[in-house]
Design an enzyme around this catalytic site. Sequence first.
Site, PDB file in Angstrom:
ATOM      1  N   TYR A 218     -63.917   2.721 -74.050  1.00 41.36           N
ATOM      2  CA  TYR A 218     -65.159   2.130 -73.545  1.00 41.36           C
ATOM      3  C   TYR A 218     -66.258   3.176 -73.389  1.00 41.36           C
ATOM      4  O   TYR A 218     -67.438   2.841 -73.433  1.00 41.36           O
ATOM      5  CB  TYR A 218     -64.918   1.463 -72.187  1.00 41.36           C
TER       6      TYR A 218
ATOM      7  N   LYS B 177     -49.762   2.713 -76.895  1.00 39.33           N
ATOM      8  CA  LYS B 177     -49.486   2.541 -78.324  1.00 39.33           C
ATOM      9  C   LYS B 177     -49.071   3.910 -78.862  1.00 39.33           C
ATOM     10  O   LYS B 177     -49.653   4.434 -79.829  1.00 39.33           O
ATOM     11  CB  LYS B 177     -50.742   1.975 -79.024  1.00 39.33           C
TER      12      LYS B 177
ATOM     13  N   ASP C 182     -48.403  -4.090 -78.158  1.00 35.62           N
ATOM     14  CA  ASP C 182     -48.156  -5.347 -78.888  1.00 35.62           C
ATOM     15  C   ASP C 182     -46.961  -6.085 -78.288  1.00 35.62           C
ATOM     16  O   ASP C 182     -46.996  -7.299 -78.075  1.00 35.62           O
ATOM     17  CB  ASP C 182     -47.979  -5.096 -80.398  1.00 35.62           C
TER      18      ASP C 182
ATOM     19  N   ASP D  74     -58.017  -4.556 -70.546  1.00 29.00           N
ATOM     20  CA  ASP D  74     -58.975  -5.659 -70.691  1.00 29.00           C
ATOM     21  C   ASP D  74     -58.288  -6.840 -71.371  1.00 29.00           C
ATOM     22  O   ASP D  74     -58.365  -7.975 -70.908  1.00 29.00           O
ATOM     23  CB  ASP D  74     -60.173  -5.186 -71.529  1.00 29.00           C
TER      24      ASP D  74
ATOM     25  N   ASP E  17     -56.637 -10.534 -69.415  1.00 29.77           N
ATOM     26  CA  ASP E  17     -57.059 -11.913 -69.705  1.00 29.77           C
ATOM     27  C   ASP E  17     -55.839 -12.779 -70.010  1.00 29.77           C
ATOM     28  O   ASP E  17     -55.743 -13.923 -69.563  1.00 29.77           O
ATOM     29  CB  ASP E  17     -58.027 -11.970 -70.896  1.00 29.77           C
TER      30      ASP E  17
HETATM   31  C1  IPM Z   1     -63.779  -7.438 -67.844  1.00 28.49           C
HETATM   32  C2  IPM Z   1     -64.855  -7.818 -68.807  1.00 28.49           C
HETATM   33  C3  IPM Z   1     -65.738  -6.599 -69.067  1.00 28.49           C
HETATM   34  C4  IPM Z   1     -64.854  -5.515 -69.652  1.00 28.49           C
HETATM   35  C5  IPM Z   1     -66.959  -6.854 -69.970  1.00 28.49           C
HETATM   36  C6  IPM Z   1     -67.828  -7.967 -69.443  1.00 28.49           C
HETATM   37  C7  IPM Z   1     -67.764  -5.596 -70.167  1.00 28.49           C
HETATM   38  O1  IPM Z   1     -64.311  -8.324 -69.976  1.00 28.49           O
HETATM   39  O2  IPM Z   1     -64.101  -7.012 -66.707  1.00 28.49           O
HETATM   40  O3  IPM Z   1     -62.599  -7.560 -68.174  1.00 28.49           O
HETATM   41  O4  IPM Z   1     -64.595  -5.498 -70.854  1.00 28.49           O
HETATM   42  O5  IPM Z   1     -64.406  -4.663 -68.877  1.00 28.49           O
HETATM   43 MG    MG Z   2     -62.216  -8.619 -69.879  1.00 27.77          MG
END
Ligand code: IPM
Ligand code: MG
Length: 359
Positions: free
Chosen positions: A139, A189, A222, A246, A250
């Site tokens: 990032y 990885k 993975d 990240d 999710d």
């Molecule tokens: C998260 C989000 C952020 C990230 C974005 C909005 C920059 O996806 O907090 O997970 O990638 O960190």
């Molecule tokens: Mg995110």
Amino acid sequence: MNILVLSGDGIGPEVCDEAVSTLQVLAEKKGLEIHFSKDHAGGSAIDTYNDPMPDSVIEKAKASDAVLLGAVGGEKWDHLTGAMRPESGLLKIRKELGVFANLRPVAVTPALADASPLRPEAIAGTDMLVVRELTGGIYFGEPRGRSGEVGNETAFSTMVYSTAEIERVARVAFTWARRRGGRVCSVDKANVLVVSQLWRDVVTALHKAEFSDVELTHMYVDNAAMQLVVRPSQFDVILTGNLFGDILSDAAATLGGSLGLLPSASVGGPVGLFEPVHGSAPDIAGKGIANPVAMLLSTAMMMDELSQPEIAAAIRAGVNSALDAGLRTADLHREGKTTKVSTSEMAKHIREAALNALA
Ligand code: IPM
Ligand code: MG
């Protein structure tokens, strides 16, 4: 106590307002004085200041005890690039506050088990904490950029970690494991990436030197993605880098049936940043149907971090009460099985139940 509220874009303001009112009533009952100040972040800051995270907001954040953030981003600002994007504002405040450890707890309570995309028996017992490195890795890595002529361009981002960066976030993960199930799974990885090989070496060495009482395993990312949807209950603490965290968080978040449930705390610097994992959800913004739970649970994490465990526990009790009573916002509602409520109805129930729990 001074809290800076950056409600941001999309559903951010709706869920932040509920968090603030909830905190206000709970603080009042406890005789705790909380002063809230508000400012802009992301798209709303672009509209106001022509900058997704002006230094003035960073200064206010640094001068407060904690920052509560809603969400940033939306179609209106999608044409912007680089540092002008709403997301860049979020990355900037994370970096400036030095919050290198992002904690994302995922617990699937029995009340939510049948909302999960997984079968109830596959999801049972899921209770994990994702510890995501937040201020380094790909990032932020340099060099990065694009070069060449249109049609024949090259672009590059760099995934880079130093020993110190890995060690400090690993220490957070091991420390949390001691308070929880005593197990850390470090995700990388290392079969391909040199940066992951260092990651694995540093985590292994720290484990040996300071945390040999904690169980440490390593997993390729993975495989981890697959294990998360096959047998999520195997995980206690997942430790991983910024990009993998990240993605995996999710996936982990949706195990409970909705992204609208998952809170996060970003810590490691003098001032913590507390935000739900969900985004600004522009498609449902302003309709009063967003799920306030992730924001309220982020607020609970903030209260824990600010040494107010009773308020934190009360908020969590309020959330459980609402879920146990069958109340669901649209994201989780099932016709004939649950009671569909609006953002404010859900939050009101949580607030009242939290107040009772604080008695
Ligand atoms: C998260 C989000 C952020 C990230 C974005 C909005 C920059 O996806 O907090 O997970 O990638 O960190
Ligand atoms: Mg995110």
